[in-house]
Motif scaffolding. Structure first.
Motif, PDB file in Angstrom:
ATOM      1  N   CYS A  35       0.822  -1.224   0.000  1.00  0.00           N
ATOM      2  CA  CYS A  35       0.000   0.000   0.000  1.00  0.00           C
ATOM      3  C   CYS A  35       0.849   1.265   0.000  1.00  0.00           C
ATOM      4  CB  CYS A  35      -0.921   0.025   1.220  1.00  0.00           C
ATOM      5  SG  CYS A  35      -2.215  -1.217   1.205  1.00  0.00           S
ATOM      6  N   TYR A  36       2.126   1.152   0.364  1.00  0.00           N
ATOM      7  CA  TYR A  36       2.975   2.327   0.525  1.00  0.00           C
ATOM      8  C   TYR A  36       3.947   2.540  -0.625  1.00  0.00           C
ATOM      9  CZ  TYR A  36       1.222   1.629   5.221  1.00  0.00           C
ATOM     10  OH  TYR A  36       0.398   1.439   6.302  1.00  0.00           O
ATOM     11  N   VAL A  37       3.963   1.635  -1.591  1.00  0.00           N
ATOM     12  CA  VAL A  37       4.959   1.731  -2.660  1.00  0.00           C
ATOM     13  C   VAL A  37       4.511   2.710  -3.745  1.00  0.00           C
ATOM     14  CG1 VAL A  37       5.784  -0.607  -2.219  1.00  0.00           C
ATOM     15  CG2 VAL A  37       4.038  -0.234  -3.979  1.00  0.00           C
ATOM     16  N   PRO A  38       5.459   3.190  -4.552  1.00  0.00           N
ATOM     17  CA  PRO A  38       5.084   4.064  -5.662  1.00  0.00           C
ATOM     18  C   PRO A  38       4.127   3.366  -6.622  1.00  0.00           C
ATOM     19  CG  PRO A  38       7.460   4.080  -5.323  1.00  0.00           C
ATOM     20  CD  PRO A  38       6.909   2.993  -4.460  1.00  0.00           C
ATOM     21  N   SER A  39       3.284   4.165  -7.256  1.00  0.00           N
ATOM     22  CA  SER A  39       2.305   3.653  -8.209  1.00  0.00           C
ATOM     23  C   SER A  39       2.243   4.622  -9.384  1.00  0.00           C
ATOM     24  CB  SER A  39       0.934   3.547  -7.537  1.00  0.00           C
ATOM     25  OG  SER A  39      -0.069   3.203  -8.469  1.00  0.00           O
ATOM     26  N   SER A  40       2.219   4.074 -10.596  1.00  0.00           N
ATOM     27  CA  SER A  40       2.143   4.906 -11.782  1.00  0.00           C
ATOM     28  C   SER A  40       0.932   5.826 -11.714  1.00  0.00           C
ATOM     29  CB  SER A  40       2.063   4.009 -13.021  1.00  0.00           C
ATOM     30  OG  SER A  40       1.939   4.785 -14.190  1.00  0.00           O
ATOM     31  N   ARG A  41       1.177   7.134 -11.855  1.00  0.00           N
ATOM     32  CA  ARG A  41       0.159   8.179 -11.744  1.00  0.00           C
ATOM     33  C   ARG A  41      -0.587   8.102 -10.406  1.00  0.00           C
ATOM     34  NH1 ARG A  41      -3.112   7.681 -17.233  1.00  0.00           N
ATOM     35  NH2 ARG A  41      -4.018   6.164 -15.855  1.00  0.00           N
ATOM     36  N   ASN A  42      -0.031   7.367  -9.465  1.00  0.00           N
ATOM     37  CA  ASN A  42      -0.603   7.154  -8.138  1.00  0.00           C
ATOM     38  C   ASN A  42      -2.041   6.609  -8.193  1.00  0.00           C
ATOM     39  OD1 ASN A  42      -0.106   7.062  -5.357  1.00  0.00           O
ATOM     40  ND2 ASN A  42      -1.277   8.932  -5.034  1.00  0.00           N
ATOM     41  N   LEU A  43      -2.335   5.848  -9.230  1.00  0.00           N
ATOM     42  CA  LEU A  43      -3.683   5.280  -9.377  1.00  0.00           C
ATOM     43  C   LEU A  43      -3.961   4.150  -8.390  1.00  0.00           C
ATOM     44  CD1 LEU A  43      -4.101   5.264 -13.251  1.00  0.00           C
ATOM     45  CD2 LEU A  43      -5.109   6.840 -11.590  1.00  0.00           C
ATOM     46  N   GLN A  44      -2.932   3.408  -7.999  1.00  0.00           N
ATOM     47  CA  GLN A  44      -3.063   2.328  -7.023  1.00  0.00           C
ATOM     48  C   GLN A  44      -4.150   1.330  -7.431  1.00  0.00           C
ATOM     49  OE1 GLN A  44      -2.925   4.080  -2.943  1.00  0.00           O
ATOM     50  NE2 GLN A  44      -2.808   5.997  -4.094  1.00  0.00           N
ATOM     51  N   PRO A  45      -4.011   0.695  -8.612  1.00  0.00           N
ATOM     52  CA  PRO A  45      -5.054  -0.195  -9.107  1.00  0.00           C
ATOM     53  C   PRO A  45      -4.987  -1.629  -8.592  1.00  0.00           C
ATOM     54  CG  PRO A  45      -3.335  -0.051 -10.726  1.00  0.00           C
ATOM     55  CD  PRO A  45      -2.953   0.881  -9.598  1.00  0.00           C
ATOM     56  N   LEU A  46      -3.959  -1.956  -7.804  1.00  0.00           N
ATOM     57  CA  LEU A  46      -3.789  -3.352  -7.401  1.00  0.00           C
ATOM     58  C   LEU A  46      -4.595  -3.690  -6.159  1.00  0.00           C
ATOM     59  CD1 LEU A  46       0.036  -3.765  -8.031  1.00  0.00           C
ATOM     60  CD2 LEU A  46      -1.878  -4.257  -9.576  1.00  0.00           C
ATOM     61  N   LYS A  47      -5.187  -4.868  -6.207  1.00  0.00           N
ATOM     62  CA  LYS A  47      -5.945  -5.437  -5.082  1.00  0.00           C
ATOM     63  C   LYS A  47      -5.444  -6.873  -4.902  1.00  0.00           C
ATOM     64  CE  LYS A  47      -8.734  -1.853  -5.642  1.00  0.00           C
ATOM     65  NZ  LYS A  47      -8.640  -0.657  -4.935  1.00  0.00           N
ATOM     66  N   TYR A  48      -5.779  -7.489  -3.795  1.00  0.00           N
ATOM     67  CA  TYR A  48      -5.251  -8.821  -3.499  1.00  0.00           C
ATOM     68  C   TYR A  48      -6.331  -9.711  -2.893  1.00  0.00           C
ATOM     69  CZ  TYR A  48      -1.006  -6.156  -4.023  1.00  0.00           C
ATOM     70  OH  TYR A  48      -0.032  -5.321  -4.525  1.00  0.00           O
ATOM     71  N   VAL A  49      -6.220 -10.985  -3.196  1.00  0.00           N
ATOM     72  CA  VAL A  49      -7.028 -12.000  -2.526  1.00  0.00           C
ATOM     73  C   VAL A  49      -6.044 -12.901  -1.799  1.00  0.00           C
ATOM     74  CG1 VAL A  49      -8.615 -13.944  -2.794  1.00  0.00           C
ATOM     75  CG2 VAL A  49      -8.834 -11.940  -4.300  1.00  0.00           C
ATOM     76  N   ALA A  50      -6.190 -13.011  -0.486  1.00  0.00           N
ATOM     77  CA  ALA A  50      -5.319 -13.869   0.318  1.00  0.00           C
ATOM     78  C   ALA A  50      -5.974 -15.236   0.464  1.00  0.00           C
ATOM     79  CB  ALA A  50      -5.089 -13.244   1.691  1.00  0.00           C
ATOM     80  N   VAL A  51      -5.181 -16.279   0.246  1.00  0.00           N
ATOM     81  CA  VAL A  51      -5.667 -17.654   0.382  1.00  0.00           C
ATOM     82  C   VAL A  51      -4.683 -18.394   1.270  1.00  0.00           C
ATOM     83  CG1 VAL A  51      -6.268 -19.785  -0.826  1.00  0.00           C
ATOM     84  CG2 VAL A  51      -6.660 -17.560  -1.943  1.00  0.00           C
ATOM     85  N   SER A  52      -5.152 -18.870   2.421  1.00  0.00           N
ATOM     86  CA  SER A  52      -4.250 -19.578   3.332  1.00  0.00           C
ATOM     87  C   SER A  52      -4.835 -20.875   3.889  1.00  0.00           C
ATOM     88  CB  SER A  52      -3.842 -18.666   4.496  1.00  0.00           C
ATOM     89  OG  SER A  52      -4.979 -18.277   5.231  1.00  0.00           O
ATOM     90  N   ASP A  53      -6.114 -21.123   3.662  1.00  0.00           N
ATOM     91  CA  ASP A  53      -6.674 -22.390   4.145  1.00  0.00           C
ATOM     92  C   ASP A  53      -6.242 -23.515   3.204  1.00  0.00           C
ATOM     93  OD1 ASP A  53      -9.387 -23.050   2.304  1.00  0.00           O
ATOM     94  OD2 ASP A  53      -8.765 -20.942   2.363  1.00  0.00           O
ATOM     95  N   ARG A  54      -6.134 -24.706   3.723  1.00  0.00           N
ATOM     96  CA  ARG A  54      -5.605 -25.853   2.962  1.00  0.00           C
ATOM     97  C   ARG A  54      -6.416 -26.105   1.682  1.00  0.00           C
ATOM     98  NH1 ARG A  54      -0.883 -27.966   3.770  1.00  0.00           N
ATOM     99  NH2 ARG A  54      -1.251 -28.321   5.953  1.00  0.00           N
ATOM    100  N   GLU A  55      -7.740 -26.108   1.792  1.00  0.00           N
ATOM    101  CA  GLU A  55      -8.583 -26.374   0.626  1.00  0.00           C
ATOM    102  C   GLU A  55      -8.400 -25.296  -0.451  1.00  0.00           C
ATOM    103  OE1 GLU A  55     -13.313 -26.563  -0.445  1.00  0.00           O
ATOM    104  OE2 GLU A  55     -12.686 -27.231   1.553  1.00  0.00           O
ATOM    105  N   GLY A  56      -8.363 -24.038  -0.023  1.00  0.00           N
ATOM    106  CA  GLY A  56      -8.149 -22.948  -0.969  1.00  0.00           C
ATOM    107  C   GLY A  56      -6.782 -23.021  -1.622  1.00  0.00           C
TER     108      GLY A  56
END
Length: 192
Positions: A35-56
């Motif tokens: 969230c704190y890194v530079p972003s082109s034109r500061n648009l910040q378009p990246l989102k994330y899905v975290a998966v840590s359960d065994r089935e996922g």
């Protein structure tokens, strides 16, 4: 660890201790770094899905291809699979491209993982349609990469590559992963 140590230890690990689990708080902390890194034109378009359960994790694993240079290897066996994944998405409502952002964010997350004694691998060979279906990702988002994370169990050795040498990584007879890297003399050019 100093910064140089973190950088040189941050490798593309592909074999992990599958019994070592990563919790959602740790994954959220790694995403927060991005969230704190530079972003082109500061648009910040990246989102994330975290998966840590065994089935996922099993479902995500089935959508990935591993180590293209290792022709005789289809990826880690079950006991050496990643403990978690961060699926990096680009929000299409914000930006139609994010190449610079993706690299900066992924590297930051992987350096953060390394600083915690963990490791990861940025996987681009992804069955994106299948993964979108499995994770119920809306069409508003495009999968950029999948970051595989966990506690590495494989030794990785950096080798200095001779000019014109082969860039392909390989495993030796003892299972040690070797990664050729160009030398400073080859990449630092002088034109004056």
């Amino acid at each position: 660890m100093n910064f140089r140590d973190i950088v040189t230890r941050s490798r593309s690990y592909r074999r992990f201790d599958a019994s070592f689990r990563l919790d959602d708080g740790l994954l959220a902390g790694l995403v927060e770094l991005a969230c704190y890194v530079p972003s082109s034109r500061n648009l910040q378009p990246l989102k994330y899905v975290a998966v840590s359960d065994r089935e996922g994790c099993d479902a995500v694993f089935g959508c990935l291809s591993w180590a293209g240079y290792l022709d005789d290897w289809n990826g880690p066996p079950e006991h050496e699979r990643p403990a978690a994944y961060l699926v990096m998405l680009r929000d299409l409502a914000i930006s139609s491209g994010a190449a610079c952002d993706c690299g900066i964010a992924a590297q930051t997350i992987l350096l953060g993982a390394t600083s915690m004694g963990l490791g990861g691998c940025m996987v681009a060979s992804v069955d994106r349609d299948r993964l979108c279906t499995i994770l119920n990702i809306p069409v508003r988002y495009a999968i950029e990469f999948v970051l595989a994370l966990g506690k590495p169990v494989e030794p990785v050795v950096i080798e200095q590559m001779r000019e014109g040498g082969d860039v392909r990584y390989y495993r030796d007879a003892h299972g040690i992963h070797h990664v050729p890297k160009r030398t400073l003399e080859e990449v630092l050019l002088r034109f004056r």
